[in-house]
Motif scaffolding. Structure first.
Motif, PDB file in Angstrom:
ATOM      1  N   TYR A 196       0.475  -5.347   5.085  1.00 33.23           N
ATOM      2  CA  TYR A 196      -0.846  -4.918   4.616  1.00 33.23           C
ATOM      3  C   TYR A 196      -1.487  -5.946   3.666  1.00 33.23           C
ATOM      4  O   TYR A 196      -2.259  -5.596   2.790  1.00 33.23           O
ATOM      5  N   GLY A 197      -1.148  -7.205   3.855  1.00 32.89           N
ATOM      6  CA  GLY A 197      -1.754  -8.259   3.044  1.00 32.89           C
ATOM      7  C   GLY A 197      -1.174  -8.377   1.650  1.00 32.89           C
ATOM      8  O   GLY A 197      -1.689  -9.145   0.823  1.00 32.89           O
ATOM      9  N   LEU A 198      -0.101  -7.656   1.359  1.00 35.16           N
ATOM     10  CA  LEU A 198       0.508  -7.723   0.034  1.00 35.16           C
ATOM     11  C   LEU A 198       1.243  -9.046  -0.154  1.00 35.16           C
ATOM     12  O   LEU A 198       1.937  -9.515   0.745  1.00 35.16           O
TER      13      LEU A 198
ATOM     14  N   PHE B  87      -3.312  -0.941  -4.596  1.00 38.82           N
ATOM     15  CA  PHE B  87      -4.016   0.284  -4.214  1.00 38.82           C
ATOM     16  C   PHE B  87      -5.143  -0.027  -3.220  1.00 38.82           C
ATOM     17  O   PHE B  87      -5.327   0.694  -2.239  1.00 38.82           O
ATOM     18  N   ASP B  88      -5.902  -1.094  -3.494  1.00 38.81           N
ATOM     19  CA  ASP B  88      -7.007  -1.476  -2.604  1.00 38.81           C
ATOM     20  C   ASP B  88      -6.492  -1.800  -1.198  1.00 38.81           C
ATOM     21  O   ASP B  88      -7.081  -1.393  -0.190  1.00 38.81           O
ATOM     22  N   LYS B  89      -5.401  -2.563  -1.132  1.00 36.18           N
ATOM     23  CA  LYS B  89      -4.896  -3.026   0.159  1.00 36.18           C
ATOM     24  C   LYS B  89      -4.240  -1.910   0.974  1.00 36.18           C
ATOM     25  O   LYS B  89      -4.297  -1.925   2.205  1.00 36.18           O
ATOM     26  N   THR B  90      -3.600  -0.965   0.280  1.00 37.21           N
ATOM     27  CA  THR B  90      -2.887   0.099   0.993  1.00 37.21           C
ATOM     28  C   THR B  90      -3.710   1.375   1.150  1.00 37.21           C
ATOM     29  O   THR B  90      -3.345   2.264   1.918  1.00 37.21           O
ATOM     30  N   GLY B  91      -4.827   1.467   0.396  1.00 41.19           N
ATOM     31  CA  GLY B  91      -5.697   2.628   0.517  1.00 41.19           C
ATOM     32  C   GLY B  91      -5.205   3.856  -0.215  1.00 41.19           C
ATOM     33  O   GLY B  91      -5.669   4.970   0.071  1.00 41.19           O
ATOM     34  N   VAL B  92      -4.277   3.686  -1.166  1.00 43.48           N
ATOM     35  CA  VAL B  92      -3.789   4.820  -1.945  1.00 43.48           C
ATOM     36  C   VAL B  92      -4.438   4.792  -3.325  1.00 43.48           C
ATOM     37  O   VAL B  92      -5.079   3.823  -3.705  1.00 43.48           O
TER      38      VAL B  92
END
Length: 235
Positions: free
Chosen positions: A169-171, A210-215
């Motif tokens: 997820y781009g992390l 949070f931004d990248k994973t949507g949580v």
């Protein structure tokens, strides 16, 4: 954004310098890369960009010899900025800068038109060599000069097919380490102590995660990480 230098500028010696635009959303990275390049003869940073949209504007306006473009950019991702620039100014040679990149992303970047990939943790040793390689007409992949792009792409595609990569997820590697800490129940203070960073830096990492994973909460992040196998749990 720093003051831009117009196309006609030349080095003090009278020899045209290699004109570079640096596009990265982190000011410290732009500052470091600029200092690194300007400490070597023949390089001149003529523009800077803090997001993908500005990278396109700066590149089309200034027509640099090389664009150093971060893969993870706000507003417009690096690969999309790459695609837009290649469609309008294919002459510029673009090297992707990144903390982490999948084999599939490397293949996509090269197919779109990138001339090289440089990992940020190898910038000090690879940057000037990669730039000279692409300026001479070659490519820079995997920390070395590549002459035959077709052969290199074929090898990358074999690697991608043989070992499908875990979706991250781009992390970044550090963000994945922070995720592991959160799953283990660490507080921000614990994470800061473990990696010798400030709690403010930990908060920035969490905001990006949070931004990248949507949580939106630590619990949601922990559940997301377990469900998507971002961490390996001890049995």
């Amino acid at each position: 954004m720093k003051e831009s230098v117009k196309k006609a500028d030349i080095a003090p010696t009278g020899v045209a310098s290699i004109r570079v635009v640096v596009a990265d959303d982190h000011p410290v990275v732009r500052f470091g890369v600029k200092n690194m390049l300007e400490s070597e003869p023949g390089f001149q940073v003529v523009g800077e960009a803090e997001d993908g949209d500005v990278a396109i504007t700066e590149t089309l306006e200034l027509e640099p010899d090389i664009l150093l473009l971060d893969v993870q950019m706000p507003r417009l991702p690096g690969l999309e900025a790459l695609r837009a620039i290649m469609s309008k100014s294919p002459r510029v040679k673009i090297i992707m800068l990144t903390s982490t990149i999948s084999t599939q992303q490397i293949i996509e970047a090269l197919q779109i038109g990138a001339r090289g990939i440089v990992l940020k943790d190898a910038v000090a040793g690879d940057l000037s060599k990669s730039m000279r390689a692409v300026l001479s007409g070659d490519y820079w992949i995997g920390g070395e000069r590549v002459v035959n792009l077709v052969a290199a792409l074929n090898e990358l595609m074999k690697q991608a097919a043989a070992a499908p990569e875990k979706k991250t997820y781009g992390l970044t590697p550090r963000e994945l380490e922070v995720v592991t800490c959160i799953v283990e129940g660490c507080s921000n203070k614990d994470v800061a102590k473990q990696f010798a960073i400030s709690e403010e830096t930990v908060k920035r990492h969490l905001s990006n995660i949070f931004d990248k994973t949507g949580v939106s909460t630590r619990l949601e992040l922990a559940l997301f990480a377990i469900a998507h196998k971002l961490v390996t749990l001890d049995s």
